[in-house]
Design a protein around this motif. Sequence first.
Motif, PDB file in Angstrom:
ATOM      1  N   ASP A  28     -19.032  14.467   3.781  1.00  0.00           N
ATOM      2  CA  ASP A  28     -18.081  14.476   2.812  1.00  0.00           C
ATOM      3  C   ASP A  28     -18.452  15.377   1.664  1.00  0.00           C
ATOM      4  OD1 ASP A  28     -15.611  13.487   1.911  1.00  0.00           O
ATOM      5  OD2 ASP A  28     -16.392  11.961   0.687  1.00  0.00           O
ATOM      6  N   CYS A  29     -19.563  15.221   1.129  1.00  0.00           N
ATOM      7  CA  CYS A  29     -20.084  15.963  -0.087  1.00  0.00           C
ATOM      8  C   CYS A  29     -20.169  17.550   0.185  1.00  0.00           C
ATOM      9  CB  CYS A  29     -21.315  15.406  -0.685  1.00  0.00           C
ATOM     10  SG  CYS A  29     -22.013  16.275  -2.179  1.00  0.00           S
ATOM     11  N   LEU A  30     -20.774  17.729   1.479  1.00  0.00           N
ATOM     12  CA  LEU A  30     -20.852  19.133   1.565  1.00  0.00           C
ATOM     13  C   LEU A  30     -19.549  19.892   2.189  1.00  0.00           C
ATOM     14  CD1 LEU A  30     -24.165  18.434   4.092  1.00  0.00           C
ATOM     15  CD2 LEU A  30     -23.971  19.795   1.919  1.00  0.00           C
ATOM     16  N   ALA A  31     -18.900  19.157   2.668  1.00  0.00           N
ATOM     17  CA  ALA A  31     -17.522  19.797   3.143  1.00  0.00           C
ATOM     18  C   ALA A  31     -16.665  20.027   1.973  1.00  0.00           C
ATOM     19  CB  ALA A  31     -16.535  18.813   4.104  1.00  0.00           C
ATOM     20  N   GLY A 130     -10.049   7.405   0.353  1.00  0.00           N
ATOM     21  CA  GLY A 130     -11.120   6.981   1.278  1.00  0.00           C
ATOM     22  C   GLY A 130     -12.367   8.146   1.254  1.00  0.00           C
ATOM     23  N   ALA A 131     -11.909   9.537   0.984  1.00  0.00           N
ATOM     24  CA  ALA A 131     -12.927  10.394   1.076  1.00  0.00           C
ATOM     25  C   ALA A 131     -12.760  11.700   0.104  1.00  0.00           C
ATOM     26  CB  ALA A 131     -12.992  11.069   2.509  1.00  0.00           C
ATOM     27  N   THR A 132     -13.695  12.183  -0.123  1.00  0.00           N
ATOM     28  CA  THR A 132     -13.540  13.299  -1.310  1.00  0.00           C
ATOM     29  C   THR A 132     -13.183  14.582  -0.393  1.00  0.00           C
ATOM     30  OG1 THR A 132     -15.436  12.964  -2.654  1.00  0.00           O
ATOM     31  CG2 THR A 132     -14.745  15.110  -2.920  1.00  0.00           C
ATOM     32  N   ALA A 133     -13.193  14.415   0.900  1.00  0.00           N
ATOM     33  CA  ALA A 133     -12.391  15.543   1.601  1.00  0.00           C
ATOM     34  C   ALA A 133     -11.086  15.531   1.701  1.00  0.00           C
ATOM     35  CB  ALA A 133     -13.231  15.476   3.203  1.00  0.00           C
ATOM     36  N   THR A 134     -10.554  14.509   1.455  1.00  0.00           N
ATOM     37  CA  THR A 134      -9.143  14.198   1.521  1.00  0.00           C
ATOM     38  C   THR A 134      -8.648  15.042   0.139  1.00  0.00           C
ATOM     39  OG1 THR A 134      -9.513  12.053   2.497  1.00  0.00           O
ATOM     40  CG2 THR A 134      -7.433  12.580   1.432  1.00  0.00           C
ATOM     41  N   GLU A 162     -16.930   9.976   7.058  1.00  0.00           N
ATOM     42  CA  GLU A 162     -16.787   8.977   5.577  1.00  0.00           C
ATOM     43  C   GLU A 162     -16.149   7.846   6.063  1.00  0.00           C
ATOM     44  OE1 GLU A 162     -17.487   8.673   1.655  1.00  0.00           O
ATOM     45  OE2 GLU A 162     -18.418   9.858   3.141  1.00  0.00           O
ATOM     46  N   ARG A 163     -15.089   7.578   6.877  1.00  0.00           N
ATOM     47  CA  ARG A 163     -14.521   6.705   7.170  1.00  0.00           C
ATOM     48  C   ARG A 163     -14.698   5.988   8.706  1.00  0.00           C
ATOM     49  NH1 ARG A 163     -13.431   3.825   3.100  1.00  0.00           N
ATOM     50  NH2 ARG A 163     -15.295   4.881   2.505  1.00  0.00           N
ATOM     51  N   PHE A 166     -12.305   6.254  11.140  1.00  0.00           N
ATOM     52  CA  PHE A 166     -11.070   5.715  10.780  1.00  0.00           C
ATOM     53  C   PHE A 166     -10.895   4.200  11.076  1.00  0.00           C
ATOM     54  CE2 PHE A 166     -10.052   9.664   9.551  1.00  0.00           C
ATOM     55  CZ  PHE A 166      -9.563  10.492  10.211  1.00  0.00           C
ATOM     56  N   VAL A 167     -12.276   3.665  10.994  1.00  0.00           N
ATOM     57  CA  VAL A 167     -12.221   1.927  11.415  1.00  0.00           C
ATOM     58  C   VAL A 167     -12.645   1.366   9.770  1.00  0.00           C
ATOM     59  CG1 VAL A 167     -12.372   2.336  13.721  1.00  0.00           C
ATOM     60  CG2 VAL A 167     -14.348   1.832  12.219  1.00  0.00           C
ATOM     61  N   ARG A 168     -13.418   2.039   9.023  1.00  0.00           N
ATOM     62  CA  ARG A 168     -13.664   1.419   7.768  1.00  0.00           C
ATOM     63  C   ARG A 168     -12.678   1.632   6.709  1.00  0.00           C
ATOM     64  NH1 ARG A 168     -18.902   4.197   5.801  1.00  0.00           N
ATOM     65  NH2 ARG A 168     -20.007   2.752   7.246  1.00  0.00           N
ATOM     66  N   GLU A 169     -11.619   1.255   6.730  1.00  0.00           N
ATOM     67  CA  GLU A 169     -10.558   0.992   5.824  1.00  0.00           C
ATOM     68  C   GLU A 169     -10.244   2.380   5.266  1.00  0.00           C
ATOM     69  OE1 GLU A 169     -10.935  -1.930   2.881  1.00  0.00           O
ATOM     70  OE2 GLU A 169     -12.012  -3.335   4.170  1.00  0.00           O
ATOM     71  N   PRO A 170      -9.576   3.235   6.091  1.00  0.00           N
ATOM     72  CA  PRO A 170      -9.139   4.576   5.620  1.00  0.00           C
ATOM     73  C   PRO A 170      -7.765   4.405   5.172  1.00  0.00           C
ATOM     74  CG  PRO A 170      -8.749   4.309   7.890  1.00  0.00           C
ATOM     75  CD  PRO A 170      -9.662   3.165   7.790  1.00  0.00           C
TER      76      PRO A 170
END
Length: 332
Positions: A28-31, A130-134, A162-163, A166-170
């Motif tokens: 997530d950080c690198l992307a 849910g993510a910085t990538a978003t 990161e999620r 998509f099962v960790r509460e996205p």
Amino acid sequence: MSRAAELVSVLEATDSLAIVCHDNPDPDCLAGALALETIAYDHDVADVTIAYGGEISHQQNRAFVNLLDINLQTLAKTCLEEYDCLSFVDHSTPGANTEVPTSVVPDIVIDHHPGEPAGATFVDVRTEYGATATIFVEYLCELEVDPTERLASALLFALHRERLDFVREPTRREYEAALAIYSDADLETLEQLYGSTFSPGTLDAIGQAITSRERRGSALVASVGMTGETDALPQAADYLLNLEGVDTVLVYGVVNDAIRLSGRSIDPRVNLGKTLQDGFNELGSVGGHHDMAGGRIELGLFADEGDDTDELLAFIGERLTRRFFDSLHLDE
């Protein structure tokens, strides 16, 4: 003015940009760093450097860097003062989860973790995401910057990791972001990333966590002991969260000169970031989201209790375990 346009206005006034990842950066950080680099080059920033602290030890993170040919530089070899503009991606505060001194003030902060950046010219911290990538996918779409196959692959993999697929509460935004870049990504590269192997050190650390686990109610604490595999801690936490009847996990271990913490929870009643702050805030730097959190405690607070490794780990474990269960209000 939109947030993306505000970001561009800052970038257009600079000739050189240092993008600082947090220590031991994840996808997530690198992307996010790659996306910011792309936006910067698209707006005529001549010199862009992506720097990181710690090490990249997680096997998927190493594969991520290698397969996507990400050009990184350690903070030890980076003179931040030489850059016109300094950006933090996927973290917001110097000194917390980063080797950057607390005296350094970033110009740009883009993150989805709770934090209080001070003095930055541009701050976009969205804890509801849910993510910085978003956030970066939304920037790219709004600025009409077409992602390369490499960048799209990086962002799509980051959204999944990161999620946890998509099962960790996205949030709905993660699905929308994935849909926006799916057609540009190389799915064969993603398949290779998911197939990356564990290192022996990671397996040893996870095995130690399984053996040492201590449970109270639906919460569990485990130790990976002393390890050089920092990323083994969140991997062990994710793995132990699959244990029947367990919904909250804290994994700790000694990495170099510090105690590292990594927590996971699927209990909606538990705010894990607040739980770690309640239990350990006066000991070190801790925090995170309601479902995932972590921290670092300098070993100096504990090192004098014994030179023997087993004694030291026992001393640390007894106190961390008690503090964690107490912060969850769990009696023996």
